[in-house]
Scaffold this motif. Structure first.
Motif, PDB file in Angstrom:
ATOM      1  N   LEU A  31       0.830  -1.204   0.000  1.00  0.00           N
ATOM      2  CA  LEU A  31       0.000   0.000   0.000  1.00  0.00           C
ATOM      3  C   LEU A  31       0.865   1.256   0.000  1.00  0.00           C
ATOM      4  O   LEU A  31       0.579   2.218  -0.726  1.00  0.00           O
ATOM      5  CB  LEU A  31      -0.917  -0.003   1.229  1.00  0.00           C
ATOM      6  N   ALA A  32       1.924   1.256   0.821  1.00  0.00           N
ATOM      7  CA  ALA A  32       2.820   2.408   0.863  1.00  0.00           C
ATOM      8  C   ALA A  32       3.502   2.624  -0.479  1.00  0.00           C
ATOM      9  O   ALA A  32       3.674   3.763  -0.940  1.00  0.00           O
ATOM     10  CB  ALA A  32       3.857   2.210   1.968  1.00  0.00           C
ATOM     11  N   SER A  33       3.892   1.526  -1.128  1.00  0.00           N
ATOM     12  CA  SER A  33       4.541   1.635  -2.430  1.00  0.00           C
ATOM     13  C   SER A  33       3.596   2.214  -3.474  1.00  0.00           C
ATOM     14  O   SER A  33       3.965   3.120  -4.237  1.00  0.00           O
ATOM     15  CB  SER A  33       5.032   0.253  -2.872  1.00  0.00           C
ATOM     16  N   GLU A  34       2.352   1.721  -3.508  1.00  0.00           N
ATOM     17  CA  GLU A  34       1.392   2.215  -4.493  1.00  0.00           C
ATOM     18  C   GLU A  34       1.009   3.663  -4.230  1.00  0.00           C
ATOM     19  O   GLU A  34       0.800   4.443  -5.170  1.00  0.00           O
ATOM     20  CB  GLU A  34       0.145   1.331  -4.509  1.00  0.00           C
ATOM     21  N   TRP A  35       0.919   4.033  -2.960  1.00  0.00           N
ATOM     22  CA  TRP A  35       0.608   5.426  -2.626  1.00  0.00           C
ATOM     23  C   TRP A  35       1.737   6.350  -3.080  1.00  0.00           C
ATOM     24  O   TRP A  35       1.489   7.434  -3.627  1.00  0.00           O
ATOM     25  CB  TRP A  35       0.361   5.574  -1.139  1.00  0.00           C
ATOM     26  N   THR A  36       2.980   5.905  -2.884  1.00  0.00           N
ATOM     27  CA  THR A  36       4.116   6.703  -3.332  1.00  0.00           C
ATOM     28  C   THR A  36       4.092   6.882  -4.845  1.00  0.00           C
ATOM     29  O   THR A  36       4.344   7.974  -5.369  1.00  0.00           O
ATOM     30  CB  THR A  36       5.437   6.037  -2.910  1.00  0.00           C
ATOM     31  N   LYS A  37       3.780   5.803  -5.557  1.00  0.00           N
ATOM     32  CA  LYS A  37       3.753   5.888  -7.020  1.00  0.00           C
ATOM     33  C   LYS A  37       2.631   6.789  -7.507  1.00  0.00           C
ATOM     34  O   LYS A  37       2.835   7.631  -8.392  1.00  0.00           O
ATOM     35  CB  LYS A  37       3.607   4.480  -7.613  1.00  0.00           C
ATOM     36  N   ILE A  38       1.440   6.641  -6.966  1.00  0.00           N
ATOM     37  CA  ILE A  38       0.296   7.368  -7.509  1.00  0.00           C
ATOM     38  C   ILE A  38       0.365   8.858  -7.191  1.00  0.00           C
ATOM     39  O   ILE A  38      -0.077   9.693  -7.985  1.00  0.00           O
ATOM     40  CB  ILE A  38      -1.030   6.764  -6.989  1.00  0.00           C
ATOM     41  N   LYS A  39       0.962   9.218  -6.044  1.00  0.00           N
ATOM     42  CA  LYS A  39       1.030  10.638  -5.697  1.00  0.00           C
ATOM     43  C   LYS A  39       2.214  11.337  -6.353  1.00  0.00           C
ATOM     44  O   LYS A  39       2.243  12.572  -6.416  1.00  0.00           O
ATOM     45  CB  LYS A  39       1.113  10.807  -4.176  1.00  0.00           C
ATOM     46  N   SER A  40       3.209  10.577  -6.817  1.00  0.00           N
ATOM     47  CA  SER A  40       4.386  11.183  -7.426  1.00  0.00           C
ATOM     48  C   SER A  40       4.241  11.384  -8.929  1.00  0.00           C
ATOM     49  O   SER A  40       5.095  12.021  -9.551  1.00  0.00           O
ATOM     50  CB  SER A  40       5.630  10.320  -7.148  1.00  0.00           C
ATOM     51  N   VAL A  41       3.168  10.854  -9.517  1.00  0.00           N
ATOM     52  CA  VAL A  41       2.933  11.025 -10.956  1.00  0.00           C
ATOM     53  C   VAL A  41       2.137  12.306 -11.181  1.00  0.00           C
ATOM     54  O   VAL A  41       1.061  12.499 -10.588  1.00  0.00           O
ATOM     55  CB  VAL A  41       2.171   9.809 -11.529  1.00  0.00           C
ATOM     56  N   ARG A  42       2.659  13.181 -12.012  1.00  0.00           N
ATOM     57  CA  ARG A  42       2.022  14.484 -12.214  1.00  0.00           C
ATOM     58  C   ARG A  42       0.634  14.363 -12.828  1.00  0.00           C
ATOM     59  O   ARG A  42      -0.265  15.157 -12.537  1.00  0.00           O
ATOM     60  CB  ARG A  42       2.918  15.347 -13.108  1.00  0.00           C
ATOM     61  N   SER A  43       0.427  13.370 -13.675  1.00  0.00           N
ATOM     62  CA  SER A  43      -0.876  13.222 -14.325  1.00  0.00           C
ATOM     63  C   SER A  43      -1.982  12.937 -13.314  1.00  0.00           C
ATOM     64  O   SER A  43      -3.141  13.309 -13.541  1.00  0.00           O
ATOM     65  CB  SER A  43      -0.822  12.103 -15.362  1.00  0.00           C
ATOM     66  N   THR A  44      -1.638  12.280 -12.198  1.00  0.00           N
ATOM     67  CA  THR A  44      -2.649  12.015 -11.164  1.00  0.00           C
ATOM     68  C   THR A  44      -3.205  13.311 -10.604  1.00  0.00           C
ATOM     69  O   THR A  44      -4.422  13.493 -10.468  1.00  0.00           O
ATOM     70  CB  THR A  44      -2.039  11.176 -10.033  1.00  0.00           C
ATOM     71  N   VAL A  45      -2.299  14.229 -10.282  1.00  0.00           N
ATOM     72  CA  VAL A  45      -2.716  15.511  -9.706  1.00  0.00           C
ATOM     73  C   VAL A  45      -3.579  16.287 -10.696  1.00  0.00           C
ATOM     74  O   VAL A  45      -4.664  16.787 -10.353  1.00  0.00           O
ATOM     75  CB  VAL A  45      -1.488  16.338  -9.290  1.00  0.00           C
ATOM     76  N   TRP A  46      -3.114  16.378 -11.941  1.00  0.00           N
ATOM     77  CA  TRP A  46      -3.867  17.147 -12.927  1.00  0.00           C
ATOM     78  C   TRP A  46      -5.221  16.520 -13.229  1.00  0.00           C
ATOM     79  O   TRP A  46      -6.216  17.238 -13.414  1.00  0.00           O
ATOM     80  CB  TRP A  46      -3.050  17.276 -14.207  1.00  0.00           C
TER      81      TRP A  46
END
Length: 296
Positions: A31-46
């Motif tokens: 879960l920690a790994s997936e959270w790190t990946k999803i929040k570090s991708v700029r497209s997620t934020v946009w």
């Protein structure tokens, strides 16, 4: 002559001891790994920002437009449906990209090397994405509902409005109100609907392993029943047309806002939300089977 004395063998060199403690991995690490990946991708934020702007912005425009009329004939929070209907496209797309982008870049091999338990990887992606999508959509739908409540709550209600089945429970003492059930459907229900669609997109991404194909398939599942119903003319096709509209996914979302397109005028949308949950679970089971039976 005496033989030379044998020299004792040198002691073995000490092995390398890593300063990093070795621990048994569990779901929390995934879960920690997936959270790190999803929040570090700029497209997620946009994508999430775009969803928020579309949902709240279109909801605000509808509220301002409806506030100029004396009586709209809709439940108090119903106008929020149109913003969510378009904003959901962002969550659907993001759900597919959460997993299909890793297949496209080859990152999935690294992910599965770090966490060989493939079912754990799929579960972690699902939990992290669903939680993020639900929270963001809940904030957007709640703000939109508050806007509609503040701008439309003082409308003048004519006497005949109480006979309108769409307005059941929406009129109290001559005022337009929203019951607890209305609020629950327009906020929690709509957020669950959008988040489940995103998870369905994630499952399709794991099944097809192709971003464009999975996004197209998901949009087809949402829109195709209504499009097909539009071209079913004639009395012989009337029953099929009505059923396609009644059980379409968009009708489920509209019913949560008390604006059913077909079927019972007082439908709440929760049964159709349960149907969507069942479809999503079935797709996840298929994704798990594909992930565990084939190479990345």
């Amino acid at each position: 002559m005496t033989a030379p004395a044998q020299m004792p063998p040198p002691p073995p060199a000490p092995g390398y001891a890593s300063p990093i403690p070795v621990v048994r991995t569990h779901l929390g690490h995934a879960l920690a790994s997936e959270w790190t990946k999803i929040k570090s991708v700029r497209s997620t934020v946009w994508t999430l920002v775009l969803m928020f702007v579309i949902t709240v912005g279109i909801g605000l425009l509808f509220a301002v437009a409806l506030a100029s009329d004396d009586y709209v004939g809709w439940p108090l929070l119903a106008g929020g449906f149109f913003g969510v209907m378009l904003g959901q496209l962002c969550i659907m797309t993001l759900g597919v990209l959460v997993i299909s982008s890793e297949y496209g870049t080859g990152m999935m091999r690294t992910t599965l090397t770090a966490c060989p338990h493939r079912g754990r990887v799929l579960m972690a992606k699902t939990v992290v994405f669903f939680s993020l999508a639900f929270v963001m959509t809940l904030v957007a739908t709640t703000l939109t509902s508050l806007i509609h409540s503040s701008l439309l709550g003082d409308q003048d209600i004519p006497h005949y409005a109480a006979q309108d089945p769409y307005m059941e429970g929406s009129i109290e003492n001559g005022e337009l109100v929203a019951t607890a059930g209305h609020w629950m459907g327009a906020t929690v229900g709509a957020s669950l609907y959008v988040s489940l669609l995103g998870v369905l997109g994630l499952a399709l991404g794991a099944l097809l392993r192709h971003s464009a194909g999975a996004i197209t398939t998901l949009i087809g599942l949402v829109m195709l029943p209504l499009i097909a119903a539009m071209f079913m003319v004639g009395e012989s096709m009337e029953t099929v047309r009505e059923k396609l509209i009644e059980y379409s996914l968009l009708n489920g979302l509209a019913s949560l806002y008390r604006l059913p397109m077909e079927g019972d005028d007082t439908a709440t949308g929760w049964p159709l939300l349960g149907m969507l949950a069942g479809i999503t679970v079935a797709a996840l089971i298929g994704a798990y089977a594909r992930l565990t039976s084939t190479d990345a």
